[in-house]
Design an enzyme around this catalytic site. Structure first.
Site: not given
Length: 712
Positions: A509, A513, A603, A606
């Site tokens: 994650e 991101d 999350d 990502e």
């Protein structure tokens, strides 16, 4: 490919980056300054004077100006004479100057190379110093002393700013590039018979000559001239004769009793007109130097340069002739034009420094990475050849075996230096690709390893027993995982840890991101090349946020595949799914939600992006291709919603409201946020919102404020 190792200390990093920091938009007064940094001058504008040269070669460029508005004063071309040739993308540049609510388009065009003798150069300098000093000072007090220093300074072996700015010849004056008749107008000599002298006898059998402070002067020499009136100390540009007015004519009504010009000058100035039969001159006030680099520049005071006045010839001392009002008007734009050119030349030199270290064949347009930190002040512009001020360069800094000239110092805020570095990275990235950007980052001391090291995993796991790999790959636009254990890791919450599972989603994650932020930013940047940075930022913010990703996860059904053993989390996800059912499913972007969405769902989007990035050996295109269908339809300029929190702050700033520190609290799992706004010391608005978390409560409070303020 081996990584680059370039050692540059902090001061050099900031100095190199500061080359592009030129003009300004805004300054944050509370932001601390860095140490003073050198103020650079591009070497193309600097050459040492050498009085022994029989002739000097100048590379001439036409500065062409085209007004995008109707004007009663034409704009003429200007000749720029340089001792060095301009870089190709600067020599053919074009840009706009802001004039009122409209613009003037400026184009550069290579004209010719010419040799000038030392006498011609001296005359050119005398002309440009005179015209720019008049535009800058609006008086003649300093001019005589400055012109005297010119002859002295020309014989000094010093490095100084050296280029020529001259009026361009008109079509009937060709084949010359320069309007030498205008250049030779300084100093004015009434006894000269120039080629400009034409038969211009006034009507009504009046004399062809007029009595002036300079003596008897032909009308053709005063009709396009710059004059000085000693009794007022003012300068005017003469545009012609007033054929129906002389000293005995009655003045136009000006609030007071009607009287003749002759009576007016005697009563107000104690001057008796000796030649009251002479026709009066039509004069215009001198133009004011302004910063035309700012778009949609608003005039804060009435511009007197458009006002005409009537002047008796005998009270006028001719300073320059021939000099048309068009030439004077055109030269008033030149300081702004040259400041832009100087900024671009600094960018050219920085680009050369960087590319000299880069083995890749990269072409970076000079106009990219153009950052400004202070407003251009035309009053501080250095007139080339003017030895009365700070035109001498007292230092030079060898860099890459080239000289970078320094003119004093200036203060630059730390955030501006950071902005410059980020913008330059973006310039190299968007033009030359990642390798070029990495070379630049290494050059300024941001060490980046150019190796792509495959990520090896040694887990003995069978993901198919825990997740539906094939269905998940279908949801991800049929991306086929080489290592399905990455997909398993991307869907595993920290509460669900088994020995055969490599880990939870948090590391992927973290990586995803950043990758999603980059690929979506790049997509918007390339798809909307003319979009303003502000709108691009709003579009990205609407696309890259937890609400967007959480809604995407629910719409795709990804919540069904999360491995978790936390009952609170399961409840949280269930509530999110119920909330989603009440929202429109047409889009996933924006800030419409008035309820809390589980961050775990965001999350997961990502972490899936991170898993694809690692599995594809760091292929960002594979990430975007796989995740993009989940995000469709993507935001556009027509559909972008504003973040109510940002819109709230922008609105308060615009209205000059004072925002009090918000009051926030959380009790029994309910967040409360109160915002208060003052205007002129009085509380204008107070509102309290509640939600399942602070961010949602804040967003709701700001949205309600905007609704009431705008009457929606």
């Amino acid at each position: 490919m081996e990584p680059i190792n370039i050692e540059i200390d902090g001061t050099q990093q900031q100095s190199a980056a500061a080359l592009l920091v030129e003009e300004a938009t805004q300054e944050l007064a509370s932001e601390p300054y860095d140490d003073q940094q050198p103020s650079y001058v591009p070497p193309e504008l600097v050459k040492p004077w050498c009085s022994n040269d029989a002739s000097v070669l100048y590379h001439c460029y036409l500065i062409q100006m085209k007004p995008n508005f109707c004007s009663d004063i034409p704009v003429n071309d200007i000749v720029l004479g340089m001792r060095s040739e301009l870089d190709c993308d600067v020599a053919n540049m074009n840009f706009d100057l802001g004039v009122g609510k409209s613009t003037i388009t400026v184009n550069f065009k290579k004209a010719a190379d010419i040799h000038l003798s030392s006498e011609q150069i001296l005359q050119c300098r005398r002309f440009q110093i005179t015209i720019f000093r008049i535009l800058m000072d609006h008086n003649l007090q300093k001019l005589e002393e400055i012109l005297e220093r010119l002859s002295v300074g020309q014989n000094l072996e010093v490095e100084s700013i050296d280029y020529l700015l001259l009026p361009a010849a008109r079509m009937h004056q060709r084949p010359f590039i320069i309007d030498w008749e205008c250049v030779m107008s300084v100093p004015f000599r009434s006894e000269e018979n120039s080629e400009y002298h034409v038969d211009s006898s006034p009507p009504n059998n009046c004399s062809r000559v007029l009595h002036t402070k300079n003596g008897m002067v032909c009308t053709c020499r005063i009709q396009n001239s710059l004059v000085y009136t000693p009794h007022t100390g003012l300068l005017y540009c003469i545009t012609g004769l007033l054929n129906d007015l002389n000293g005995n004519s009655r003045m136009r009504p000006r609030r007071r009793r009607a009287r003749t010009y002759k009576t007016h000058y005697e009563e107000k100035h104690g001057i008796k007109l000796r030649f009251d039969q002479q026709l009066l001159l039509k004069g215009k006030f001198i133009f004011k130097l302004q910063n035309y680099l700012q778009s949609c520049r608003q005039q804060t005071e009435k511009d007197s340069s458009h006002t005409s006045v009537e002047l008796p010839p005998e009270l006028c001392s001719i300073v320059m002739s021939p000099l048309s009002v068009s030439n004077l008007y055109s030269f008033s734009f030149v300081p702004s034009i040259m400041h832009r050119l100087e900024s671009l030349l600094l960018a050219v030199n920085l680009k050369r420094m960087v590319l000299d270290r880069c083995t890749e064949n990269v072409t970076i347009p000079t106009i990219k990475g153009f950052i400004r930190n202070e407003c251009f002040d035309p009053k501080k512009w250095i007139i080339p050849g003017d030895y009365s001020g700070s035109s001498f360069l007292n230092e030079k800094l060898p860099f890459n075996e080239k000289n970078i000239y320094i003119r004093g110092t200036r203060k630059i805020k730390g955030k501006r230096v950071a902005d410059v570095v980020e913008a330059l990275i973006g310039a190299f990235l968007s033009t030359g690709g990642e390798i070029a950007a990495i070379y630049f980052m290494n050059w300024v001391g941001i060490k980046v390893d150019l190796f792509h090291i495959p990520y090896e995993r040694h887990f003995q796991v069978q993901p198919e027993k825990l997740i539906d790999v094939r269905h998940l790959e279908f949801l991800l636009n049929n991306y086929s995982f080489r290592d399905p254990s990455l997909l398993l890791e991307a869907l595993t919450h920290g509460s669900y840890m088994l020995p055969q599972i490599p880990g939870c989603y948090e590391r992927l994650e973290f990586l995803g991101d950043a990758v999603l932020d980059y690929v979506i930013t790049a997509h918007l940047y390339h798809k909307y090349p003319d979009m303003s940075p502000g709108l691009l930022t709003d579009m990205r913010s609407a696309s890259v946020n937890n609400i967007c990703y959480a809604r995407t996860a629910v719409r795709a059904g990804l919540h069904k595949h999360i491995l978790a053993s936390d009952s609170v989390l399961h409840t949280d996800i269930a509530n999110t799914v119920n909330n989603f059912a009440s929202l429109s499913a047409e889009s996933t972007f924006g800030w419409e939600s008035e309820t809390y969405f589980s961050e775990v769902l965001a999350d997961i989007i990502e972490s899936l992006a991170g898993a694809i990035f690692v599995d594809s050996e760091y292929d960002k295109n594979a990430v975007f291709k796989s995740i993009r269908p989940l995000l469709e339809p993507l935001v556009s300029p027509e559909t972008v919603p504003l973040n109510p929190v940002k819109e709230f702050h922008d609105y308060c700033q615009k209205m000059q409201y004072i925002m009090k520190k918000p009051v926030k609290s959380i009790q029994n799992g309910v967040a409360t946020r109160t915002i208060e706004v003052e205007a002129n010391g009085v509380v204008k608005y107070t509102h309290t919102s509640t939600a399942s978390n602070n961010d949602t409560a804040k967003r709701l409070a700001c949205r309600e404020f905007l609704r009431l303020s705008k009457g929606n």
